[in-house]
Scaffold this motif. Structure first.
Motif, PDB file in Angstrom:
ATOM      1  N   VAL A  88      41.366  38.671 -29.973  1.00 39.11           N
ATOM      2  CA  VAL A  88      41.957  37.495 -29.334  1.00 39.11           C
ATOM      3  C   VAL A  88      43.473  37.525 -29.513  1.00 39.11           C
ATOM      4  CG1 VAL A  88      41.889  34.979 -29.156  1.00 39.11           C
ATOM      5  CG2 VAL A  88      39.874  36.210 -29.966  1.00 39.11           C
ATOM      6  N   GLY A  90      46.986  35.165 -29.049  1.00 37.30           N
ATOM      7  CA  GLY A  90      47.634  33.887 -28.768  1.00 37.30           C
ATOM      8  C   GLY A  90      49.043  34.166 -28.265  1.00 37.30           C
ATOM      9  N   GLY A  91      50.034  33.635 -28.976  1.00 41.82           N
ATOM     10  CA  GLY A  91      51.426  33.860 -28.585  1.00 41.82           C
ATOM     11  C   GLY A  91      51.968  35.208 -29.033  1.00 41.82           C
ATOM     12  N   THR A  93      52.947  36.288 -31.980  1.00 39.44           N
ATOM     13  CA  THR A  93      54.101  36.261 -32.886  1.00 39.44           C
ATOM     14  C   THR A  93      53.704  36.620 -34.318  1.00 39.44           C
ATOM     15  OG1 THR A  93      53.851  33.918 -33.402  1.00 39.44           O
ATOM     16  CG2 THR A  93      55.231  34.465 -31.500  1.00 39.44           C
ATOM     17  N   SER A 166      49.989  30.415 -41.899  1.00 42.69           N
ATOM     18  CA  SER A 166      49.666  29.838 -43.204  1.00 42.69           C
ATOM     19  C   SER A 166      50.243  28.437 -43.376  1.00 42.69           C
ATOM     20  CB  SER A 166      50.210  30.740 -44.309  1.00 42.69           C
ATOM     21  OG  SER A 166      51.605  30.913 -44.136  1.00 42.69           O
ATOM     22  N   GLY A 167      51.361  28.171 -42.768  1.00 41.99           N
ATOM     23  CA  GLY A 167      52.039  26.886 -42.939  1.00 41.99           C
ATOM     24  C   GLY A 167      53.412  27.011 -42.331  1.00 41.99           C
TER      25      GLY A 167
HETATM   26  C1  LIG Z   1      60.183  35.023 -36.415  1.00 44.76           C
HETATM   27  C2  LIG Z   1      58.840  34.682 -36.991  1.00 44.76           C
HETATM   28  C3  LIG Z   1      58.689  33.517 -37.743  1.00 44.76           C
HETATM   29  C4  LIG Z   1      57.440  33.147 -38.260  1.00 44.76           C
HETATM   30  N1  LIG Z   1      57.314  32.008 -38.998  1.00 44.76           N
HETATM   31  C5  LIG Z   1      56.095  31.639 -39.467  1.00 44.76           C
HETATM   32  C6  LIG Z   1      55.926  30.418 -40.197  1.00 44.76           C
HETATM   33  O1  LIG Z   1      56.841  29.625 -40.336  1.00 44.76           O
HETATM   34  N2  LIG Z   1      54.694  30.143 -40.660  1.00 44.76           N
HETATM   35  C7  LIG Z   1      53.606  30.940 -40.416  1.00 44.76           C
HETATM   36  O2  LIG Z   1      52.503  30.621 -40.859  1.00 44.76           O
HETATM   37  N3  LIG Z   1      53.744  32.075 -39.700  1.00 44.76           N
HETATM   38  C8  LIG Z   1      54.934  32.430 -39.218  1.00 44.76           C
HETATM   39  N4  LIG Z   1      55.068  33.566 -38.466  1.00 44.76           N
HETATM   40  C9  LIG Z   1      53.876  34.270 -38.047  1.00 44.76           C
HETATM   41  C10 LIG Z   1      53.350  33.707 -36.678  1.00 44.76           C
HETATM   42  O3  LIG Z   1      54.423  33.365 -35.851  1.00 44.76           O
HETATM   43  C11 LIG Z   1      52.522  32.462 -36.840  1.00 44.76           C
HETATM   44  O4  LIG Z   1      51.473  32.655 -37.724  1.00 44.76           O
HETATM   45  C12 LIG Z   1      51.997  31.942 -35.490  1.00 44.76           C
HETATM   46  O5  LIG Z   1      51.489  30.670 -35.682  1.00 44.76           O
HETATM   47  C13 LIG Z   1      50.963  32.819 -34.845  1.00 44.76           C
HETATM   48  O6  LIG Z   1      50.594  32.205 -33.616  1.00 44.76           O
HETATM   49  P1  LIG Z   1      50.404  33.062 -32.299  1.00 44.76           P
HETATM   50  O7  LIG Z   1      49.916  32.142 -31.218  1.00 44.76           O
HETATM   51  O8  LIG Z   1      51.601  33.836 -31.989  1.00 44.76           O
HETATM   52  O9  LIG Z   1      49.200  33.975 -32.751  1.00 44.76           O
HETATM   53  P2  LIG Z   1      48.922  35.547 -32.532  1.00 44.76           P
HETATM   54  O10 LIG Z   1      49.972  36.352 -33.185  1.00 44.76           O
HETATM   55  O11 LIG Z   1      48.673  35.783 -31.083  1.00 44.76           O
HETATM   56  O12 LIG Z   1      47.560  35.684 -33.296  1.00 44.76           O
HETATM   57  C14 LIG Z   1      47.470  35.522 -34.677  1.00 44.76           C
HETATM   58  C15 LIG Z   1      46.028  35.814 -35.093  1.00 44.76           C
HETATM   59  O13 LIG Z   1      45.192  34.778 -34.607  1.00 44.76           O
HETATM   60  C16 LIG Z   1      44.156  35.292 -33.778  1.00 44.76           C
HETATM   61  N5  LIG Z   1      43.961  34.320 -32.705  1.00 44.76           N
HETATM   62  C17 LIG Z   1      44.885  33.870 -31.814  1.00 44.76           C
HETATM   63  N6  LIG Z   1      44.337  32.933 -31.020  1.00 44.76           N
HETATM   64  C18 LIG Z   1      43.047  32.796 -31.406  1.00 44.76           C
HETATM   65  C19 LIG Z   1      41.947  32.015 -30.948  1.00 44.76           C
HETATM   66  N7  LIG Z   1      42.068  31.142 -29.940  1.00 44.76           N
HETATM   67  N8  LIG Z   1      40.738  32.179 -31.550  1.00 44.76           N
HETATM   68  C20 LIG Z   1      40.590  33.036 -32.581  1.00 44.76           C
HETATM   69  N9  LIG Z   1      41.589  33.804 -33.050  1.00 44.76           N
HETATM   70  C21 LIG Z   1      42.796  33.683 -32.475  1.00 44.76           C
HETATM   71  C22 LIG Z   1      44.643  36.654 -33.312  1.00 44.76           C
HETATM   72  O14 LIG Z   1      43.574  37.533 -33.047  1.00 44.76           O
HETATM   73  C23 LIG Z   1      45.461  37.095 -34.512  1.00 44.76           C
HETATM   74  O15 LIG Z   1      44.603  37.691 -35.449  1.00 44.76           O
HETATM   75  C24 LIG Z   1      56.319  33.971 -37.997  1.00 44.76           C
HETATM   76  C25 LIG Z   1      56.471  35.133 -37.246  1.00 44.76           C
HETATM   77  C26 LIG Z   1      57.719  35.492 -36.746  1.00 44.76           C
HETATM   78  C27 LIG Z   1      57.839  36.737 -35.918  1.00 44.76           C
END
Ligand SMILES: Cc1cc2nc3c(=O)[nH]c(=O)nc-3n(C[C@H](O)[C@H](O)[C@H](O)COP(=O)(O)OP(=O)(O)OC[C@H]3O[C@@H](n4cnc5c(N)ncnc54)[C@H](O)[C@@H]3O)c2cc1C
Length: 461
Positions: A88, A90-91, A93, A166-167
């Motif tokens: 899966v 999401g964004g 990131t 995580s937060g």
């Molecule tokens: C510049 C930067 C800053 C960041 N700051 C933070 C921060 O402050 N706190 C923090 O916790 N993290 C942080 N991160 C990590 C990340 O951005 C976050 O965890 C973010 O919330 C991930 O969301 P996403 O939609 O991009 O998920 P993705 O990267 O697309 O996915 C993350 C995980 O979730 C799974 N997933 C996604 N959607 C679903 C769904 N609908 N059902 C089941 N599984 C799913 C994916 O398979 C993957 O394993 C940071 C990363 C970067 C690059």
């Protein structure tokens, strides 16, 4: 890794499976365009020179873009029938290749499931693909906002945050996503012969929290909200980093002061904060903070007992086109530095709450400028403490592991961000037992994000 995914998709049998899969999902948007496949197989793993080598060539065989939950169910059913891996997205990131398809197969792009189902005071029910920025924009006019968000609020989705994060900004008040009450409910689709839709409520919802999408496809989340505040973005500068940490701790512990972010960053990392550089004199460490408007006076009174100086103070304007202060906190701090200096990488750690300042000073003395310290004050299990995302001048993997050992010797826990499995990246070095048990129920063949939960052994096909 499960036996179900042992077959390569590039061989004849693998190709046949994919062709059968495409027939079964006819009508659901899908692409096998190589550029799209490559683009949709990456996240921010390149922060880590180790993961960059390990993951740069991993690529999906198909990207599928469901419009609704019924299409998600069709995709899950077809993946089970044809034994195709399903990751899966999401964004995208995440930092550890969480949404990189290690075994190829399907990447399931959730972006079209972005509807807010309903909101009421203190609660919102939303499809998993909704962006955090859009959720806040919809709830703030009603007087509420998300309790916490990662610094990637503008790009990441609520499903990705719950499954991969995580937060973040807000955790200084509400703790991490894992604190009881921070996820009210999750609706998931299983990957079985006949996929089920399960509503996990209360504590049961933690089964999908930070499981990297290995324990079900989240389609809907019910999330608790906090009263929306008029936030003030503040930069306080200090000659001495330890003093910035001490003041951050003072504000963190002051329960009457409403706050969303307390982020001390050691000079010279702040020289890369381009958008706010005019407010950061050379040589100064900073405390980046978001303080409730009504608490600013108390904040400034407590600051008076230190040598810190407020160099920036303005109403937080979370609008597109303007770089927010929170994009200079959490893992954005590393990103701001990486923009100007690709010779660095990072670690993730948790300081001991009862000797926080001492442990910061100890690792500071041990590693000097090789490791620039950056803390984030958070609540954890009822205690006020700080996690850290130190920025490391990278030389070799061996040295990186030596630095991690040096941190641990000072009583600071490391959650290694240079690995892909849940177990190796966890502070506890093991996978949550509930999540492992639940995975057997919802994904018996181990098709969901294979390679990320290494304790799991799939059923034979
Ligand atoms: C510049 C930067 C800053 C960041 N700051 C933070 C921060 O402050 N706190 C923090 O916790 N993290 C942080 N991160 C990590 C990340 O951005 C976050 O965890 C973010 O919330 C991930 O969301 P996403 O939609 O991009 O998920 P993705 O990267 O697309 O996915 C993350 C995980 O979730 C799974 N997933 C996604 N959607 C679903 C769904 N609908 N059902 C089941 N599984 C799913 C994916 O398979 C993957 O394993 C940071 C990363 C970067 C690059």
């Amino acid at each position: 890794m499960g036996q179900a995914t042992a077959l390569s998709y590039t061989d004849k049998a693998g190709q046949l499976r994919l062709e059968g899969f495409l027939v079964d999902i006819a009508g659901v948007e899908a692409t096998t365009d190589p550029i799209e496949l490559k683009r949709n197989s990456r996240d921010y793993f390149w922060y880590s020179p180790i993961l960059q080598q390990m993951l740069k060539d991993k690529v999906a065989d198909i990207v599928v873009r469901p419009r609704d939950e019924a299409e998600v169910v069709r995709v899950a059913r077809a993946c089970f029938k044809h034994r195709v891996a399903l990751t899966v997205r999401g964004g995208a990131t995440g930092n550890y290749g969480q949404c990189v398809p290690l075994d190829g197969g399907v990447v399931l792009d959730m972006a079209k499931l972005d509807r807010i189902e309903w909101q009421k005071p203190g609660l919102v029910r939303v499809q998993a693909g909704a962006k955090l920025f859009d959720i806040d924009a919809a709830t703030r006019p009603n007087g509420f906002e998300l309790r916490m968000h990662p610094s990637t609020k503008r790009a990441s989705q609520i499903g990705g945050f719950v499954a991969g994060g995580s937060g973040g900004v807000g955790s200084v008040t509400f703790g991490g996503m894992r604190e009881p009450g921070n996820i009210v409910a999750a609706r998931i689709v299983t990957v079985e012969e006949e996929p089920r839709i399960i509503e996990l409520r209360g504590d049961a919802a933690q089964k999908i929290s930070r499981a990297y999408g290995t324990t079900g496809i989240i389609t809907v989340l019910e999330m608790p909200l906090a009263p929306a505040q008029a936030w003030i973005d503040v930069i306080v500068t200090f000659d001495d980093f330890i003093e910035a940490v001490r003041f951050g701790q003072t504000i963190a512990m002051a329960d009457g002061i409403v706050k969303k972010l307390l982020s001390p960053v050691q000079w010279p990392a702040p020289q890369h904060f381009t958008a706010f550089r005019p407010y950061i004199p050379d040589g100064k460490s900073v405390l980046n903070a978001m303080i409730g408007d009504m608490s600013m006076e108390s904040f400034e009174t407590l600051l008076g007992a230190t040598s810190g100086t407020i160099t920036y103070k303005a109403a937080s304007e979370d609008i597109l086109g303007k770089t927010p202060l929170y994009e200079h906190a959490w893992n954005h701090t590393t990103l701001q530095m990486l923009k100007g200096d690709r010779g660095v990488t990072y670690l993730q750690c948790l300081y001991p709450h009862d000797r926080l300042v001492e442990s910061v000073a100890e690792v500071g003395a041990k590693f000097g400028d090789e490791v620039l310290q950056h803390l984030e004050f958070i609540r954890l299990n009822g205690y006020m403490t700080a996690s850290g995302i130190p920025i490391v001048r990278y030389s070799t993997p061996e040295r990186l592991y030596e630095i991690m050992a040096g941190y641990e010797a000072c009583g600071i826990m490391i959650a290694n961000p240079h690995v892909v499995t849940l177990e190796d990246g966890s502070r506890y070095k093991r996978v949550d037992a509930d999540q492992l048990g639940f995975k057997h129920e919802v994904d018996p063949l181990g098709l969901l994000n294979p390679g990320k939960m290494r304790s799991f052994v799939a059923e034979a096909i």
